[in-house]
Write a protein that holds these residues in place. Structure first.
Motif, PDB file in Angstrom:
ATOM      1  N   LEU A 211       0.830  -1.212   0.000  1.00 42.09           N
ATOM      2  CA  LEU A 211       0.000   0.000   0.000  1.00 42.09           C
ATOM      3  C   LEU A 211       0.862   1.258   0.000  1.00 42.09           C
ATOM      4  O   LEU A 211       0.518   2.261  -0.641  1.00 42.09           O
ATOM      5  N   LYS A 212       1.980   1.214   0.700  1.00 42.48           N
ATOM      6  CA  LYS A 212       2.894   2.365   0.732  1.00 42.48           C
ATOM      7  C   LYS A 212       3.368   2.707  -0.670  1.00 42.48           C
ATOM      8  O   LYS A 212       3.401   3.888  -1.056  1.00 42.48           O
ATOM      9  N   ALA A 252      -9.601   4.791  -3.250  1.00 39.94           N
ATOM     10  CA  ALA A 252     -10.419   4.809  -2.029  1.00 39.94           C
ATOM     11  C   ALA A 252      -9.696   4.104  -0.892  1.00 39.94           C
ATOM     12  O   ALA A 252      -9.753   4.544   0.264  1.00 39.94           O
ATOM     13  N   LEU A 253      -9.003   3.028  -1.198  1.00 37.59           N
ATOM     14  CA  LEU A 253      -8.240   2.281  -0.190  1.00 37.59           C
ATOM     15  C   LEU A 253      -7.186   3.164   0.468  1.00 37.59           C
ATOM     16  O   LEU A 253      -7.069   3.209   1.697  1.00 37.59           O
ATOM     17  N   CYS A 257      -7.175   4.457   4.409  1.00 39.00           N
ATOM     18  CA  CYS A 257      -6.056   4.079   5.280  1.00 39.00           C
ATOM     19  C   CYS A 257      -5.284   5.302   5.782  1.00 39.00           C
ATOM     20  O   CYS A 257      -4.729   5.285   6.875  1.00 39.00           O
ATOM     21  N   LYS A 258      -5.268   6.374   4.996  1.00 40.02           N
ATOM     22  CA  LYS A 258      -4.680   7.627   5.466  1.00 40.02           C
ATOM     23  C   LYS A 258      -5.524   8.187   6.601  1.00 40.02           C
ATOM     24  O   LYS A 258      -4.985   8.710   7.587  1.00 40.02           O
ATOM     25  N   MET A 259      -6.830   8.102   6.492  1.00 38.58           N
ATOM     26  CA  MET A 259      -7.705   8.594   7.543  1.00 38.58           C
ATOM     27  C   MET A 259      -7.472   7.836   8.855  1.00 38.58           C
ATOM     28  O   MET A 259      -7.546   8.412   9.945  1.00 38.58           O
TER      29      MET A 259
END
Length: 263
Positions: A211-212, A252-253, A257-259
């Protein structure tokens, strides 16, 4: 606003849970939080975020931002004196279980916490389905962390922020994620389709690595080369992350995940 018998029963059980863990009378000075600074001020002036202060001990919303009509279609006065009942009446029937699950999550936190309890994010939840005044579906992301603790370190007053993430989600599931203990981080996750609480992060360490790089804009081949894995493995991780979080796509993912502070 109509309150079903099912909602009433769920709220009654939640009150019983809270009374079990908070048997002593407690008085909270709400006024000292009337002038928010820093993060509170930033969130309360963001029209895209609904903020409220929630007295957990007494199950009472003691303050809410003025943009409530933007989120629900209702003016503040239409909710009456008990905002909890008003909000509960907006829950979609299939997500009424959230009330009872919230009680279970509170138990999970309180029975495992130390006196030095400090949460980065006490609880966050996403995909929870509500209906606004026009009958339109909303899916909310809710994040809560403690403003005030009692003498034993248990949270009394919570600051809650709510964002509409309907555009990020697919399906009809909802999730609750709790993060607590500053020194030795513990995470638990509830997924409505599985109906159980597990002590583990929503994403694995390898998925976080993938994801990073997705966040950095790398494509599947580039990520595979960076991690010395096959492109198929990268794609499998991507699909698993989308399924595990209920998000529509990788954009969206990353946003969700940032939130949550995962990336």
């Amino acid at each position: 606003m109509f309150l079903s018998r099912e909602i009433e029963n769920e709220l009654l059980r939640l009150r019983e849970t809270i009374n079990k863990y908070y048997p002593e009378p407690v008085e909270i000075d709400y006024k000292k939080y009337d002038v928010p600074t820093g993060l509170f001020s930033l969130l309360e002036h963001n029209q895209g975020v609904l903020t409220l202060k929630f007295d957990l001990k007494h199950l009472k919303i003691v303050d809410i931002s003025k943009n409530i009509i933007n989120f629900t279609g209702y003016f503040r006065k239409e909710f009456g004196e008990d905002l909890i009942l008003g909000f509960a009446s907006l829950l979609a029937k299939e997500h009424i279980s959230l009330i009872g699950v919230f009680g279970s999550c509170i138990q999970e936190v309180l029975k495992n916490h130390s006196k030095a309890f400090i949460a980065d994010y006490f609880l966050n939840s996403w995909g929870v389905k509500f209906y606004n005044k026009a009958g339109e579906t909303m899916k909310w992301y809710m994040s809560a962390f403690p403003l005030e603790l009692d003498a034993n370190g248990k949270p009394l007053l919570l600051f809650i922020s709510i964002q509409d993430i309907t555009h990020l989600m697919k399906g009809d599931d909802y999730w609750i994620r709790g993060v607590f203990e500053k020194e030795e981080k513990k995470v638990f996750v509830y997924h409505s389709s599985e109906n159980r609480i597990v002590e583990q992060e929503i994403l694995s360490e390898r998925e976080k690595e993938v994801l990073k790089y997705i966040k950095q804009g790398l494509n599947t081949r580039q990520i595979a080369d960076m991690l010395a894995i096959s492109p198929n493995t990268v794609d499998n991780h991507r699909r698993n992350m989308l399924a595990r979080t209920g998000t529509r796509d990788t954009t969206a993912l990353v946003h969700l995940c940032k939130m949550m502070g995962i990336v």
